[in-house]
Design a protein around this motif. Structure first.
Motif, PDB file in Angstrom:
ATOM      1  N   UNK C 425       0.829  -1.199   0.000  1.00  9.77           N
ATOM      2  CA  UNK C 425       0.000   0.000   0.000  1.00  9.77           C
ATOM      3  C   UNK C 425       0.863   1.247   0.000  1.00  9.77           C
ATOM      4  N   UNK C 426       1.927   1.227   0.800  1.00 10.19           N
ATOM      5  CA  UNK C 426       2.806   2.383   0.847  1.00 10.19           C
ATOM      6  C   UNK C 426       3.449   2.610  -0.521  1.00 10.19           C
ATOM      7  N   UNK C 427       3.808   1.503  -1.166  1.00 12.09           N
ATOM      8  CA  UNK C 427       4.349   1.612  -2.513  1.00 12.09           C
ATOM      9  C   UNK C 427       3.338   2.273  -3.447  1.00 12.09           C
ATOM     10  N   UNK C 428       2.078   1.895  -3.270  1.00 17.57           N
ATOM     11  CA  UNK C 428       1.041   2.497  -4.111  1.00 17.57           C
ATOM     12  C   UNK C 428       1.002   4.003  -3.896  1.00 17.57           C
ATOM     13  N   UNK C 429       1.152   4.422  -2.656  1.00 19.80           N
ATOM     14  CA  UNK C 429       1.180   5.852  -2.341  1.00 19.80           C
ATOM     15  C   UNK C 429       2.355   6.543  -3.043  1.00 19.80           C
ATOM     16  N   UNK C 430       3.537   5.921  -2.902  1.00 23.06           N
ATOM     17  CA  UNK C 430       4.726   6.499  -3.537  1.00 23.06           C
ATOM     18  C   UNK C 430       4.556   6.546  -5.053  1.00 23.06           C
ATOM     19  N   UNK C 431       3.980   5.462  -5.595  1.00 25.23           N
ATOM     20  CA  UNK C 431       3.783   5.397  -7.043  1.00 25.23           C
ATOM     21  C   UNK C 431       2.916   6.563  -7.502  1.00 25.23           C
ATOM     22  N   UNK C 432       1.818   6.741  -6.825  1.00 25.56           N
ATOM     23  CA  UNK C 432       0.928   7.838  -7.198  1.00 25.56           C
ATOM     24  C   UNK C 432       1.673   9.159  -7.111  1.00 25.56           C
ATOM     25  N   UNK C 433       2.489   9.318  -6.075  1.00 27.08           N
ATOM     26  CA  UNK C 433       3.203  10.576  -5.892  1.00 27.08           C
ATOM     27  C   UNK C 433       4.184  10.837  -7.033  1.00 27.08           C
ATOM     28  N   UNK C 434       5.040   9.856  -7.310  1.00 27.24           N
ATOM     29  CA  UNK C 434       6.074  10.161  -8.307  1.00 27.24           C
ATOM     30  C   UNK C 434       5.520  10.237  -9.709  1.00 27.24           C
TER      31      UNK C 434
END
Lengths: 102, 169, 631
Positions: C425-434
């Motif tokens: 989930x955290x990766x998903x957050x980072x993905x959306x951010x970058x």
């Protein structure tokens, strides 16, 4: 009483002399002569065997004759070789015939 | 010459002495011409030994071929190949000791073999020239022919060698 | 009819592009126009056959349990029979469809992108071979066949990454890609050899029967090692954590190559291999745990690096690594369906992202830094729109494709382990951010006055359009049509949306967007202040956690040192033995040489001595020389 052994010993002595000459002579023709001595010693043996043989007397002499023929051929070719070498190199010394050595 | 008689014994020792003395001369003489002539004497001595063995035909062939032809050939060879001083024409090399050792050990081995072997001597028989001729033309015919070929080849080869190749002439 | 023909002639799918490669290489290198048309025609036909295969799988009830297999003996010797063949099951059919479609689109795109390149025809030859290798790998029936094409894929990637071979960086990148994947190939080869020795077969079907039986009888310890060896191949090929370093550098190739590598061929080969050999992996819980955690870590790690990168293709590369980590995570938690689903949707939107990036680079003449682009929205509206779709898809916003596949993975992970779920989930957050950062910085904000951007031509926009459509529908359509009933391992997986997880992930993605907007929105550059506060973390991320530097250090100090030691050993010990032997023989020869005086009489004397010696020996041993001569 002269028997087979006497002749064989004479042949052995003659052979030894020829062998010594073969090994110690510096002149190619002298070496050839030494070889003739050795061949003669063999002939003495063969004729002696033929004389004292129990069975086939003629065979020994036949062999001797063959050897004499071969010796004659050998002398002819040997002297021809010596002469050819002498003409080309101006020497008949066996010591100097080592051109095949590296 | 009758086998076993005194004359026979004397003849044997005399002829053996001549033969071996002449052979020593052949080997030890420093003059090659002397060696060549002593070689002829050796051949004649051997011919005499053949006579004591009652092999007259052999003696005749020995005298003819060796003393006659071979010795003469050798003398011619000596004369063809030597123009400098004859008195030092037949020197020994540096292997005198080795040669003596080798020759003596071979002779020793042969003498030991002769003396150690119990020879079974037969009555013996006299071989005539006719016997030899018959053998040459019957069971020894193939080697006889081969020797004829050999002599022919040696003759041609000697002639070619004496004449020399194109590069050398 | 067409379906039947396609199924029985599935071998044509890789063969046609391979033929195109051969014909272009041998005859058409000087006629680029014809070469491109031929490559596209071959790939188009292959795509049609792949479509037929997909149709046949659906209509003929070919399932994972009852695949369509056609094989022939390749070579055989006692103890080893290697066959070549075609194995079509829903997984392979899905892959055939995705790979051939994306290859086709990339080839069409390349006609525009590669215009003016001196190696235009050669490029199409290599691309055809690349696609052919991948397609052949997909339909492999056994490990050996798969390995052969696996290596071919690696070779083609080398050729294409090093396309601009006059650039040192491209050459280095190509070498790096080849060498790094080679490390993994070593492992996979060992694994294959072991399977052959232990089970006497490499056939996927036979192994699927034998391996579980073996595990029941002998336990999992040995096979876990074998599975990890096999997994070394996917680690290298799919850019998982320790061996991911080649993938960002692979950007040195032309952008269509990057699109192909990242979306359809090469990197997904690793994921596909694990899926193909899932019968082996699934019975080994240890190996599965390793795969899951490695995938999760890679996803998080690569996403963290992607946050701070400035080159557009580099950001996308790390995003690919991150998404591949997702796929591995899904496999590790046992959901082949989720992994393959994500593989498919990712292929579409990542290909779209790369083609969009290529379109930008084409317009800006290879100016790659996103902070120098600025305001491309106005000059490249179509590219901007399609990139927007891709960004939404990769971030996991419903109803775009990425949402469904990512949701499946999150659900599967949540079932197995909460830490994995949180990491994902955290990766998903980072993905959306970058991704939002990339999009906002490159397309919004003020226009850079130095840029004279222009929209790309139809040859490039049309494939992007197709991919954009797929990026929207590739999630929802398979989802509703029961993707999980076909592409699965074990019992049918009835996908249902876990509303809790789905809404959470959507919120997370939106939060990522929001943060990106807060920092980069409206052309603002509020990042510098943040960088100052988290300086260490920033430089860690910017420098890719110094992994390359660590490898460099290792290489410089350990490998080179070891090489120097071995060089010394080789020079002094190995060569020393050889040279020594030669020298000793020479010395012995030097001594023996003295016996060879050239003096005939010396030889005669020696010979006589020897004769006397032999006589003596005979006399002593035999007792007498002539015992009983008869005259």
């Amino acid at each position: 009483m002269i028997g087979l052994s006497h002749y064989l010993l004479v042949g052995a002595a003659l052979f030894g002399l020829g062998l010594f000459g073969l090994l110690t002579k510096r002149n190619l023709i002298a070496v050839l002569m030494s070889i003739e001595l050795m061949l003669n010693s063999v002939n003495i043996n063969l004729v002696a065997f033929s004389r004292f043989s129990a069975t086939d007397a003629a065979a020994g002499q036949v062999f001797s004759l063959f050897i004499i023929a071969v010796a004659a051929a050998e002398v002819a070719v040997g002297l021809a070789l010596a002469y050819a070498i002498y003409r080309g190199r101006d020497t008949v010394s066996v010591d100097e015939m080592n051109w095949l050595k590296w | 010459m009758e086998n076993g008689g005194l004359m026979h014994t004397l003849a044997f020792f005399l002829l053996s002495g001549i033969t071996l003395a002449a052979a020593m001369g052949v080997v030890f003489k420093r003059n090659l011409v002397h060696s060549a002539f002593l070689l002829s004497v050796t051949f004649l001595g051997v011919a005499g030994l053949y006579m004591t063995l009652q092999a007259e035909f052999m003696a005749a062939v020995q005298a003819l071929v060796y003393s006659g032809a071979v010795a003469v050939l050798v003398v011619i060879g000596v004369m063809l190949t030597h123009r400098q001083q004859m008195s030092r024409s037949n020197p020994p090399n540096k292997m005198l000791l080795v040669g003596a050792l080798a020759a003596l050990s071979v002779v020793g081995a042969i003498v030991w073999a002769i003396l150690a072997t119990p020879w079974k001597v037969g009555k013996g028989s006299v071989v005539t020239a006719g016997d030899i001729g018959r053998r040459f033309l019957t069971d020894f015919a193939p080697p006889f022919e081969a020797v004829a070929l050999l002599l022919l080849a040696a003759l041609i080869g000697a002639v070619v060698l004496f004449k020399g190749g194109k590069a050398q002439s | 009819m067409w379906a039947d023909f396609s199924l029985h002639h599935a071998w044509l799918i890789p063969l046609l592009p391979a033929l195109a490669f051969a014909i272009i290489s041998f005859f058409l290198l000087r006629s680029p126009w014809l070469a491109a048309r031929l490559a596209i025609a071959a790939m188009g036909t292959a795509f049609l056959i792949a479509l037929g295969v997909v149709w046949a799988v659906g209509s003929k009830g070919i399932t994972v349990e009852a695949p369509f297999v056609m094989k022939t003996v390749w070579f055989s010797m006692p103890g080893l029979v290697a066959s070549m063949g075609v194995l079509v099951d829903p997984i392979a059919a899905m892959m055939l469809f995705v790979v051939s479609l994306i290859s086709l689109l990339v080839l069409i795109y390349s006609t525009g992108y590669m215009t003016g390149d001196p190696g235009y025809a050669r490029f199409f030859a290599f691309m055809s071979l690349f696609a052919a290798s991948m397609l052949a790998m997909v339909i492999a029936t056994n490990f050996l066949q798969m390995f052969v094409f696996w290596e071919l894929v690696g070779l083609c990637s080398y050729l294409l990454i090093g396309w601009y071979f006059f650039k040192i960086s491209a050459r280095e990148a190509a070498k790096k890609a080849f060498m790094t994947t080679r490390i993994g190939d070593f492992g996979i080869l060992l694994g294959i050899l072991f399977l052959q020795i232990a089970f006497g077969t490499l056939d996927f079907g036979e192994l699927a029967v034998k391996v579980p039986a073996y595990v029941q009888q002998n336990g999992v310890a040995l096979l876990t090692c074998v599975a990890l060896l096999l997994f070394a191949g996917p680690i290298a090929k799919s850019g998982q954590f320790p061996l991911h370093v080649w993938l960002p550098d692979a950007m040195e190739g032309p952008t269509p190559v990057s699109a192909l590598i990242h979306a359809a061929t090469m990197v997904v080969a690793g994921v596909y291999l694990v899926a193909r050999a899932f019968a082996i992996f699934s019975v080994l819980p240890g190996a599965m745990t390793v795969i899951a955690w490695l995938g999760c870590f890679t996803a998080l790690f690569a996403a963290a690096i992607a946050l701070t990168q400035r080159e557009i293709k580099r950001i996308l590369a790390f995003s690919t690594i991150s998404q591949l980590g997702y796929m591995m995570l899904a496999l590790g938690v046992g959901s082949l369906t989720a992994s393959m689903f994500h593989l498919m949707t990712h292929a579409f939107f990542k290909a779209l992202l790369f083609l969009g990036a290529g379109s930008i680079l084409h317009a800006l003449h290879d100016k790659a830094d996103i902070f120098e682009m600025g305001g491309l929205r106005k000059s490249m509206p179509a590219t901007c729109a399609m990139m927007g779709i891709a960004v939404l898809a990769i971030a996991g916003i419903p109803p775009f494709a990425g949402f469904f596949s990512k949701d499946e993975i999150l659900v599967a992970a949540a079932h197995v382990s909460t830490p994995l779920y949180i990491g994902a989930s955290f990766t998903a957050f980072l993905t959306a951010f970058y991704m939002a950062r990339l999009f906002l910085v490159a397309f919004f904000g003020e226009e850079n006055p130095h840029n004279h951007a222009h929209e790309s031509g139809l040859a490039m926009l049309a494939p992007m359009g197709v991919l954009a459509v797929f990026s929207i529908i590739a999630g929802i359509v398979p989802f509703t049509m029961g993707f999980g009933d076909w592409v699965r391992f074990g019992p049918a997986h009835h996908a249902g949306i876990d509303w809790g997880i789905a809404s959470a992930s959507t919120l997370i993605a939106l939060a990522g967007f929001g943060l990106a907007w807060a920092i980069y929105g409206n052309g603002a550059r509020r990042s510098d202040a943040i960088v100052k506060q988290v300086g260490v973390l920033y430089s860690l991320s910017l420098n890719k956690f110094y992994i390359d530097e660590i490898y460099q250090w290792f290489n410089r100090n350990i490998v080179t040192g070891l090489a120097r030691v071995l060089y010394w050993v080789d020079l002094n010990v190995v060569d020393g033995i050889v040279d020594g032997a030669a020298q000793k023989s020479g010395a012995v020869g030097n001594i023996l040489r003295r016996f060879q005086t050239g003096q005939t009489q010396h030889y005669a004397a020696l010979m006589l001595m020897a004769t006397v010696m032999m006589t003596l020996i005979l006399a002593i041993t035999a007792g007498a020389v002539a015992g009983g001569g008869k005259i």
